[in-house]
Scaffold this motif. Structure first.
Motif, PDB file in Angstrom:
ATOM      1  N   MET A   1       0.846  -1.204   0.000  1.00  0.00           N
ATOM      2  CA  MET A   1       0.000   0.000   0.000  1.00  0.00           C
ATOM      3  C   MET A   1       0.883   1.257   0.000  1.00  0.00           C
ATOM      4  N   ASN A   2       0.526   2.247  -0.841  1.00  0.00           N
ATOM      5  CA  ASN A   2       1.318   3.458  -0.933  1.00  0.00           C
ATOM      6  C   ASN A   2       1.167   4.310   0.322  1.00  0.00           C
ATOM      7  N   ASP A   3       2.241   5.066   0.647  1.00  0.00           N
ATOM      8  CA  ASP A   3       2.137   6.007   1.746  1.00  0.00           C
ATOM      9  C   ASP A   3       1.134   7.096   1.382  1.00  0.00           C
ATOM     10  N   PRO A   4       0.399   7.618   2.360  1.00  0.00           N
ATOM     11  CA  PRO A   4      -0.533   8.710   2.052  1.00  0.00           C
ATOM     12  C   PRO A   4       0.227   9.944   1.584  1.00  0.00           C
ATOM     13  N   LYS A   5      -0.431  10.757   0.777  1.00  0.00           N
ATOM     14  CA  LYS A   5       0.198  11.966   0.264  1.00  0.00           C
ATOM     15  C   LYS A   5       0.416  12.986   1.383  1.00  0.00           C
ATOM     16  N   ILE A   6       1.457  13.798   1.228  1.00  0.00           N
ATOM     17  CA  ILE A   6       1.701  14.914   2.140  1.00  0.00           C
ATOM     18  C   ILE A   6       0.714  16.012   1.771  1.00  0.00           C
ATOM     19  N   ARG A   7      -0.131  16.382   2.724  1.00  0.00           N
ATOM     20  CA  ARG A   7      -1.173  17.384   2.481  1.00  0.00           C
ATOM     21  C   ARG A   7      -0.628  18.776   2.803  1.00  0.00           C
ATOM     22  N   VAL A   8      -0.693  19.673   1.821  1.00  0.00           N
ATOM     23  CA  VAL A   8      -0.029  20.969   1.920  1.00  0.00           C
ATOM     24  C   VAL A   8      -1.049  22.110   1.848  1.00  0.00           C
ATOM     25  N   LEU A   9      -0.881  23.080   2.762  1.00  0.00           N
ATOM     26  CA  LEU A   9      -1.624  24.345   2.728  1.00  0.00           C
ATOM     27  C   LEU A   9      -0.655  25.452   2.355  1.00  0.00           C
ATOM     28  N   VAL A  10      -1.032  26.324   1.409  1.00  0.00           N
ATOM     29  CA  VAL A  10      -0.149  27.439   1.021  1.00  0.00           C
ATOM     30  C   VAL A  10      -0.798  28.765   1.413  1.00  0.00           C
ATOM     31  N   VAL A  11      -0.007  29.617   2.058  1.00  0.00           N
ATOM     32  CA  VAL A  11      -0.494  30.916   2.538  1.00  0.00           C
ATOM     33  C   VAL A  11       0.355  32.022   1.923  1.00  0.00           C
ATOM     34  N   ASP A  12      -0.253  32.840   1.065  1.00  0.00           N
ATOM     35  CA  ASP A  12       0.461  33.952   0.433  1.00  0.00           C
ATOM     36  C   ASP A  12      -0.587  34.893  -0.138  1.00  0.00           C
ATOM     37  N   ASP A  13      -0.335  36.205  -0.070  1.00  0.00           N
ATOM     38  CA  ASP A  13      -1.331  37.153  -0.565  1.00  0.00           C
ATOM     39  C   ASP A  13      -1.221  37.403  -2.066  1.00  0.00           C
ATOM     40  N   HIS A  14      -0.326  36.682  -2.738  1.00  0.00           N
ATOM     41  CA  HIS A  14      -0.196  36.815  -4.195  1.00  0.00           C
ATOM     42  C   HIS A  14      -0.713  35.548  -4.884  1.00  0.00           C
ATOM     43  N   PRO A  15      -1.822  35.637  -5.633  1.00  0.00           N
ATOM     44  CA  PRO A  15      -2.378  34.459  -6.319  1.00  0.00           C
ATOM     45  C   PRO A  15      -1.389  33.789  -7.266  1.00  0.00           C
ATOM     46  N   VAL A  34      -4.015  21.016  -0.511  1.00  0.00           N
ATOM     47  CA  VAL A  34      -5.367  20.822   0.019  1.00  0.00           C
ATOM     48  C   VAL A  34      -6.083  22.135   0.298  1.00  0.00           C
ATOM     49  N   GLY A  35      -5.344  23.258   0.289  1.00  0.00           N
ATOM     50  CA  GLY A  35      -6.002  24.529   0.552  1.00  0.00           C
ATOM     51  C   GLY A  35      -5.081  25.707   0.372  1.00  0.00           C
ATOM     52  N   GLU A  36      -5.688  26.909   0.315  1.00  0.00           N
ATOM     53  CA  GLU A  36      -4.948  28.152   0.157  1.00  0.00           C
ATOM     54  C   GLU A  36      -5.512  29.203   1.107  1.00  0.00           C
ATOM     55  N   ALA A  37      -4.671  30.163   1.480  1.00  0.00           N
ATOM     56  CA  ALA A  37      -5.107  31.312   2.274  1.00  0.00           C
ATOM     57  C   ALA A  37      -4.304  32.514   1.823  1.00  0.00           C
ATOM     58  N   ASN A  39      -3.926  35.494   3.857  1.00  0.00           N
ATOM     59  CA  ASN A  39      -3.409  36.306   4.959  1.00  0.00           C
ATOM     60  C   ASN A  39      -3.301  35.447   6.215  1.00  0.00           C
ATOM     61  N   GLY A  40      -2.717  36.011   7.272  1.00  0.00           N
ATOM     62  CA  GLY A  40      -2.453  35.238   8.464  1.00  0.00           C
ATOM     63  C   GLY A  40      -3.698  34.756   9.173  1.00  0.00           C
ATOM     64  N   SER A  41      -4.719  35.613   9.263  1.00  0.00           N
ATOM     65  CA  SER A  41      -5.963  35.227   9.937  1.00  0.00           C
ATOM     66  C   SER A  41      -6.631  34.063   9.214  1.00  0.00           C
ATOM     67  N   GLU A  42      -6.665  34.168   7.890  1.00  0.00           N
ATOM     68  CA  GLU A  42      -7.252  33.091   7.093  1.00  0.00           C
ATOM     69  C   GLU A  42      -6.403  31.826   7.192  1.00  0.00           C
ATOM     70  N   ALA A  43      -5.088  31.994   7.326  1.00  0.00           N
ATOM     71  CA  ALA A  43      -4.197  30.837   7.464  1.00  0.00           C
ATOM     72  C   ALA A  43      -4.563  30.014   8.691  1.00  0.00           C
ATOM     73  N   LEU A  44      -4.787  30.686   9.814  1.00  0.00           N
ATOM     74  CA  LEU A  44      -5.160  29.975  11.040  1.00  0.00           C
ATOM     75  C   LEU A  44      -6.493  29.257  10.865  1.00  0.00           C
ATOM     76  N   GLN A  45      -7.452  29.942  10.280  1.00  0.00           N
ATOM     77  CA  GLN A  45      -8.770  29.345  10.051  1.00  0.00           C
ATOM     78  C   GLN A  45      -8.666  28.110   9.155  1.00  0.00           C
ATOM     79  N   ARG A  46      -7.937  28.243   8.049  1.00  0.00           N
ATOM     80  CA  ARG A  46      -7.800  27.123   7.107  1.00  0.00           C
ATOM     81  C   ARG A  46      -7.007  25.975   7.737  1.00  0.00           C
ATOM     82  N   TYR A  47      -5.990  26.323   8.535  1.00  0.00           N
ATOM     83  CA  TYR A  47      -5.214  25.275   9.202  1.00  0.00           C
ATOM     84  C   TYR A  47      -6.128  24.442  10.114  1.00  0.00           C
TER      85      TYR A  47
END
Length: 208
Positions: A1-15, A34-37, A39-47
Motif C-alpha cells: 500500500m502506498n504512503d498517504p500523500k503529504i497534504r499541503v496548505l499554502v499561505v500567500d497574498d499573491h495568487p 489541500v487549501g490556500e489562504a 493572509n495570516g488570519s485566514e491561514a489559522l482558520q484554514r489550518y
C-alpha cells in the motif's frame, strides 16, 4: 500500500505565487495541495479546518503577518510543520520565524529547485533552511541584539525623524536618543543613520 500523500496548505497574498506552488506540487505524486489562504488570519482558520501535514507561509501579508500566524498555529498545535516562503534573506526575520515555530525557511527565488525537498524534509521532522539564510544567521549569531527601545528609535529614524522628534515621540531626552543611536551604530557596525537603516532593513530588524 502506498504512503498517504503529504497534504499541503499554502499561505500567500499573491495568487500567482499560490498558482506556482500548486503547479509544482502537481508534478509530484507524494504530495497534494489541500487549501490556500491569502493572509495570516485566514491561514489559522484554514489550518484548523484542514489540519495539513505541512503549511507554506509567506511573512509579509496584510493584517496578521506570517510570524504572528506561525505563533497562532503553534499555539493550537505545537507539532504543526511550517515552511516560510519569503523574498528576504535577513537573519533577524528568519530567527523570529524559527523561534515562532517554523521548521523550514526558503527564499521564493529557490522554490523551483528547493520547495519539494523542503516539504519532504519538514514532513519527516527535519529542519530545512536555505543556505544563504543559514549563512546570515551564523554570521550574526554572536552579535548583541538591538533592544526594543533601539528598534523603536531606528524605525523613527527610517521615516525621517530627527533626534528632537524621536525624543518627543518616545518621551526621552535628546541625549538619551543620541546614546541609543551610538549603541545602535556599534551593534550594527555602521557609521551613520542611513547605513544603520539600510543594514537593519536588509537583516529584517525593521521593515521599510
Amino acid at each position: 500500500m502506498n504512503d498517504p500523500k503529504i497534504r499541503v496548505l499554502v499561505v500567500d497574498d499573491h495568487p500567482v505565487l499560490r498558482d506556482g506552488v500548486a503547479a509544482l506540487l502537481a508534478n509530484h505524486t507524494d504530495m497534494m495541495l489541500v487549501g490556500e489562504a491569502n493572509n495570516g488570519s485566514e491561514a489559522l482558520q484554514r489550518y484548523l479546518e484542514l489540519r495539513p501535514d505541512v503549511t507554506l507561509m509567506d511573512l509579509q501579508m496584510p493584517g496578521m503577518n506570517g510570524v504572528e500566524a506561525i505563533g497562532a498555529i503553534h499555539a493550537e498545535n505545537p507539532h504543526a510543520r511550517i515552511v516560510v516562503l519569503t523574498t528576504y534573506a535577513g537573519d533577524a526575520q528568519a530567527v523570529r520565524a524559527l523561534r515562532a515555530g517554523a521548521a523550514g525557511y526558503l527564499l521564493k527565488s529557490s522554490l523551483r529547485t528547493e520547495l519539494v525537498d523542503a516539504i519532504r524534509d519538514v514532513h519527516r521532522g527535519q529542519r530545512h533552511v536555505h543556505r544563504d539564510v543559514a549563512g546570515e544567521i551564523a554570521k550574526h549569531v554572536a552579535d548583541e541584539p538591538l533592544s526594543e527601545r533601539e528598534v523603536a528609535i531606528l524605525r523613527l529614524v527610517s521615516v525621517g525623524h530627527a533626534n528632537k522628534q524621536i525624543a518627543a515621540r518616545l518621551r526621552l531626552s535628546e541625549e538619551t536618543v543620541k546614546g541609543h543611536l551610538k549603541s545602535i551604530f556599534a551593534k550594527l557596525d555602521v557609521a551613520d543613520r542611513t547605513h544603520a537603516v539600510t543594514v537593519a532593513a536588509r537583516r529584517g530588524i525593521i521593515e521599510l
